[in-house]
Design a protein around this motif. Structure first.
Motif, PDB file in Angstrom:
ATOM      1  N   MET A 202       0.820  -1.205   0.000  1.00 37.55           N
ATOM      2  CA  MET A 202       0.000   0.000   0.000  1.00 37.55           C
ATOM      3  C   MET A 202       0.856   1.259   0.000  1.00 37.55           C
ATOM      4  O   MET A 202       1.815   1.361   0.763  1.00 37.55           O
ATOM      5  N   ILE A 203       0.463   2.203  -0.840  1.00 40.97           N
ATOM      6  CA  ILE A 203       1.100   3.519  -0.897  1.00 40.97           C
ATOM      7  C   ILE A 203       0.038   4.538  -0.518  1.00 40.97           C
ATOM      8  O   ILE A 203      -0.922   4.770  -1.272  1.00 40.97           O
ATOM      9  N   ALA A 204       0.160   5.144   0.643  1.00 40.78           N
ATOM     10  CA  ALA A 204      -0.829   6.098   1.132  1.00 40.78           C
ATOM     11  C   ALA A 204      -0.449   7.506   0.705  1.00 40.78           C
ATOM     12  O   ALA A 204       0.698   7.932   0.892  1.00 40.78           O
ATOM     13  N   LEU A 205      -1.416   8.239   0.164  1.00 37.54           N
ATOM     14  CA  LEU A 205      -1.199   9.634  -0.178  1.00 37.54           C
ATOM     15  C   LEU A 205      -1.571  10.477   1.037  1.00 37.54           C
ATOM     16  O   LEU A 205      -2.742  10.772   1.279  1.00 37.54           O
ATOM     17  N   GLY A 206      -0.575  10.828   1.821  1.00 36.96           N
ATOM     18  CA  GLY A 206      -0.802  11.710   2.950  1.00 36.96           C
ATOM     19  C   GLY A 206      -0.949  10.991   4.288  1.00 36.96           C
ATOM     20  O   GLY A 206      -1.213   9.790   4.369  1.00 36.96           O
ATOM     21  N   GLU A 207      -0.786  11.767   5.355  1.00 30.01           N
ATOM     22  CA  GLU A 207      -0.796  11.229   6.714  1.00 30.01           C
ATOM     23  C   GLU A 207      -2.191  10.860   7.191  1.00 30.01           C
ATOM     24  O   GLU A 207      -2.342   9.987   8.051  1.00 30.01           O
ATOM     25  N   MET A 208      -3.232  11.512   6.664  1.00 34.00           N
ATOM     26  CA  MET A 208      -4.588  11.148   7.087  1.00 34.00           C
ATOM     27  C   MET A 208      -4.883   9.704   6.730  1.00 34.00           C
ATOM     28  O   MET A 208      -5.323   8.901   7.563  1.00 34.00           O
ATOM     29  N   VAL A 209      -4.597   9.330   5.469  1.00 39.45           N
ATOM     30  CA  VAL A 209      -4.829   7.959   5.017  1.00 39.45           C
ATOM     31  C   VAL A 209      -3.927   6.995   5.781  1.00 39.45           C
ATOM     32  O   VAL A 209      -4.381   5.951   6.274  1.00 39.45           O
ATOM     33  N   ALA A 210      -2.660   7.328   5.879  1.00 41.01           N
ATOM     34  CA  ALA A 210      -1.716   6.447   6.560  1.00 41.01           C
ATOM     35  C   ALA A 210      -2.128   6.207   8.010  1.00 41.01           C
ATOM     36  O   ALA A 210      -2.079   5.076   8.516  1.00 41.01           O
ATOM     37  N   GLY A 211      -2.535   7.262   8.694  1.00 38.96           N
ATOM     38  CA  GLY A 211      -2.930   7.132  10.092  1.00 38.96           C
ATOM     39  C   GLY A 211      -4.129   6.222  10.280  1.00 38.96           C
ATOM     40  O   GLY A 211      -4.170   5.417  11.214  1.00 38.96           O
TER      41      GLY A 211
END
Length: 407
Positions: A202-211
């Motif tokens: 998974m490659i998350a665009l941004g910290e909101m998604v990653a969190g």
């Protein structure tokens, strides 16, 4: 009078009453809603055919038994749904496709149309709106084959990739938003959430998604960051600014159009001298005057932002790209305040608003009545990061190559 006659008379009376008090448009809307419910048309909102729904508890996806040498260019697939002209999510994804192509790799777009539209029509939209993309366009329902790796671009395409990739390959997932939040907490929410358990890198665009992937799913993705195309969105020669602008997307609940419409109605009552501009979808039934621009090209949109004091950048999941594009053009974005929005939009020139009609209207009013409009526009434009999307593109190239070639 018989029972059927009484029922018919009652219906005619209701129809007549609606026509008299609300007009023909309201009657047509109610008839459409009735027909929609009677025909079960809600099922058309399900983005996948039944046979394309995967189940994380049953998956056993094959990986290649050896890795290619780094001297060989890769064949990279991308599973997408049909794009509409200028689609923001597709634009971001296609930037990543371009980066892989510039790195010397061959890309293939596997298009999944749940409604069976013509592949040639969808390809024409891609070629017209994203002319830099060289990738072939193929039908995903014919099978996802002949690639070293394939990247899902949303929860529905993750299911398609899991179900329609029969041969061994590396599988990745470019995640632009936490997509379970697109739905009420029910079936589609669960299917979207399950797509994160398929075992794709998974490659998350941004910290909101990653969190949220960490806290809700218990997984740690690779993370990259948002960019802004400052070659397009930028300050133009000094000009008078007046008015406010809204990106109107009534059909996309997370973009908060009903709340924005109510807020702009309150704002107009308080500041009737300020012109309101709408672009995106054409909307009807507004209780205030507005100039509607429809769909704009990025260059036309930059012109509109440069002539506006402020803009509404509504989003209830991941932050909209619109906010930073407004900043780059000197229009002050008014954004509904939330933890999700603040995670990836850290900028002191943003005006955060309580997400109520009056809260948003008051925030807009504070921006348009300030005495330093020109200076605020310059500060906003200067605050935007100038590296554009190059960091995200470099991250995605590195991650895809690492996944296929090996670390």
């Amino acid at each position: 009078m018989g029972e059927k006659s009484r029922q018919l008379g009652s219906r005619v009376s209701r129809v007549t009453g609606i026509l008299r008090t609300e007009g023909p448009r309201a009657l047509a809307q109610r008839l459409a809603r009735y027909t929609y419910n009677e025909l079960g048309a809600a099922s058309l909102g399900e983005p996948l055919l039944d046979d394309d729904i995967a189940d994380s508890t049953e998956l056993n996806l094959e990986l290649p038994d050896r890795r290619p040498p780094r001297s060989r260019p890769l064949r990279i697939g991308w599973v997408i749904v049909p794009p509409s002209a200028g689609s923001g999510g597709h634009t971001t994804l296609f930037r990543m496709v371009e980066a892989l192509e510039r790195a010397g790799h061959q890309c293939e777009l596997f298009l999944y149309d749940r409604y069976g539209g013509q592949l040639s029509s969808h390809e024409r939209v891609i070629r017209d709106w994203w002319p830099n993309i060289r990738a072939n366009v193929r039908d995903a329902t014919g099978g996802i084959t002949d690639v070293d790796a394939c990247v899902a671009s949303g929860w529905d395409t993750a299911h398609v990739l899991a179900r329609r990739s029969p041969s061994p390959m590396r599988r990745l997932y470019f995640i632009q938003d936490y997509e379970p939040y697109f739905y009420a907490h029910g079936s589609l929410y669960s299917l979207a959430e399950d797509s994160y358990r398929f075992g794709f890198r998974m490659i998350a665009l941004g910290e909101m998604v990653a969190g949220l992937l960490r806290s809700e799913i218990g997984l740690s993705p690779d993370v990259t960051e948002f960019g802004c195309d400052t070659s397009v969105y930028r300050l133009l020669a000094e000009r008078d600014r007046s008015g406010v602008v809204l990106f109107a997307r009534p059909e996309v609940p997370r973009r908060g159009y009903p709340l924005a419409r109510l807020a702009l109605g309150r704002f107009h009552e308080l500041h009737p001298e300020v012109t309101i501009h709408l672009y995106g979808s054409e909307v009807r039934g507004l209780a205030f005057p507005a100039t509607q621009h429809g769909r704009l090209t990025p260059t036309e949109l930059n012109e509109l932002y440069n002539s506006s004091i402020a803009g509404l950048a509504m989003s209830f999941t991941n932050i909209s790209l619109v906010a930073e594009e407004m900043l780059a053009a000197g229009a002050i974005p008014v954004v509904n305040d939330s933890v999700n929005s603040r995670a990836d939009l850290v900028n002191t020139n943003v005006t955060w608003a309580t997400p109520t009609p009056q809260g948003i209207a008051a925030a807009l009013g504070a921006v348009v009545t300030r005495s330093d409009v020109s200076a605020a526009a310059r500060r906003a434009a200067e605050s935007v990061r100038q590296f554009g999307w190059t960091k995200a593109q470099a991250d995605v190239v590195r991650i895809v190559e690492d996944e296929v070639y090996g670390p």
